[in-house]
Design an enzyme around this catalytic site. Structure first.
Site, PDB file in Angstrom:
ATOM      1  CB  SER A 136      -0.913   0.003   1.233  1.00 45.11           C
ATOM      2  OG  SER A 136      -0.149  -0.217   2.409  1.00 45.11           O
ATOM      3  CE  LYS A 189       7.616  -2.936   3.167  1.00 45.50           C
ATOM      4  NZ  LYS A 189       7.615  -1.547   2.641  1.00 45.50           N
ATOM      5  CB  THR A 246       8.573  -2.050  -1.333  1.00 40.88           C
ATOM      6  OG1 THR A 246       8.750  -3.416  -0.989  1.00 40.88           O
ATOM      7  CG2 THR A 246       7.445  -1.481  -0.520  1.00 40.88           C
ATOM      8  CG  ASN A 254      12.572   1.377   2.545  1.00 39.11           C
ATOM      9  OD1 ASN A 254      13.444   1.554   3.381  1.00 39.11           O
ATOM     10  ND2 ASN A 254      11.281   1.400   2.864  1.00 39.11           N
TER      11      ASN A 254
END
Length: 328
Positions: A136, A189, A246, A254
């Site tokens: 999200s 992650k 991600t 990140n």
């Protein structure tokens, strides 16, 4: 459990987005923000400084009084992972017994190696800890774009009630009782997303990015197994789903941080003023993996780059020259 009132602690992008969602779901929402300028922007302009262009729903009440926010049926704790302890300690004085306190940060506390729900349990023993995680982005959720996440509480019935209380036509929360699995996937992650960003920043190609993401998921699975996570949780929204998101887009802080590293920036300058939780998580993750004898070469390479013990090219070479072995 009947959940009619929800407080959201933290008026950043993610906190604002979750407040919007809960208000759209028909709940009475209080949004707490400690920082004075952002609190004023939320109250007067009805807009977070961290999520410009998104107007707060009219029914959302903004406050700087933590005691006022503590009176809700459920509380979403939406502050950075390394700030969870301080906010929870302050909240513990007024929170009602049995109130679900749901961490929405993806990280592990530096120094203690504690997961977010462990910090909550230690600092606010009267609360019921839980975790919200999944693939999200705040801007997508705030604008009502379709999103699915996982809410985990040890009591699955309460997790289900929380999911129903926050669900809208475009925000779909699944519920789980695997608290450790959900929070572990979200923390791990972030480190792997930095590695994926380095691959993209170095322009190593789509094949390399696919290989990195896949082998990164193997690390996530090994780490999860060592800490008691369920395999199906690791393969779900908060594990594989969040990893795919991600590791594939500059919207991820990140990933963007990794891209900057891949383009030659030093760790101290690559963040560009934005919080990348993986920077704090990487050394902690590596220490925890060593304690359990879990092999995590990609995460180790990221930690070495962040500590400036290796440069990016040396880290890439360390991975490419590892001995060939069976894919397990």
């Amino acid at each position: 459990m009947t959940i009619q009132t929800i407080s959201v602690l933290g008026g950043g992008a993610w906190g604002t987005a979750l407040a919007q969602t809960c208000a759209r779901a028909g709940r009475a929402v209080t949004l707490w923000e400690q920082e004075p300028d952002n609190a004023a922007s939320l109250a007067n302009k009805r807009e977070s400084r961290f999520l410009p262009g998104v107007r707060l729903e009219d029914g959302i009440k903004v406050t700087r009084a933590l005691a006022e926010a503590s009176r809700a049926d459920a509380i979403l704790l939406v502050v950075p992972a390394q700030a969870v302890r301080a906010v929870t300690q302050a909240l513990a004085q007024t929170i009602r017994a049995g109130t679900p306190l749901i961490a929405c940060a993806k990280g592990i506390e530096a120094g203690t190696h504690k997961f977010m729900t462990e910090v909550i349990a230690e600092c606010a023993p009267r609360a019921l800890p839980g975790i919200l995680s999944g693939p999200s982005f705040a801007a997508d959720v705030a604008r009502g774009l379709p999103t699915a996440v996982t809410i985990a509480v040890s009591d699955d019935a309460i997790a289900r009630d929380l999911a129903h209380a926050s669900a809208t036509a475009t925000f779909r929360p699944y519920h789980s009782s695997d608290v450790r699995g959900v929070e572990l996937g979200g923390a791990t992650k972030n480190v792997l997303a930095i590695a994926a960003g380095i691959v993209a920043g170095r322009a190593l190609g789509a094949s390399a990015l696919a290989a990195l993401t896949t082998r990164g998921f193997a690390e996530l699975m090994r780490f999860g197994k060592a800490f008691g996570a369920r395999p199906e949780t690791m393969m779900g929204l908060s594990g594989l789903g969040d990893l795919i998101l991600t590791c594939s887009t500059p919207q991820s802080r990140n990933f963007s941080f990794g891209v900057a590293l891949g383009k030659g920036e030093m760790p101290g300058e690559a963040a560009h003023g934005k919080l990348a939780e993986g920077v704090f998580t990487a050394p902690v993750l590596l220490e925890m993996a060593r304690e359990k004898n879990v092999e995590m070469p990609i995460s180790a390479a990221v930690a070495a780059v962040l500590a400036e013990k290796m440069n990016v090219d040396e880290a890439i070479e360390s991975l490419l020259t590892r001995p060939l072995k069976s894919e397990t």
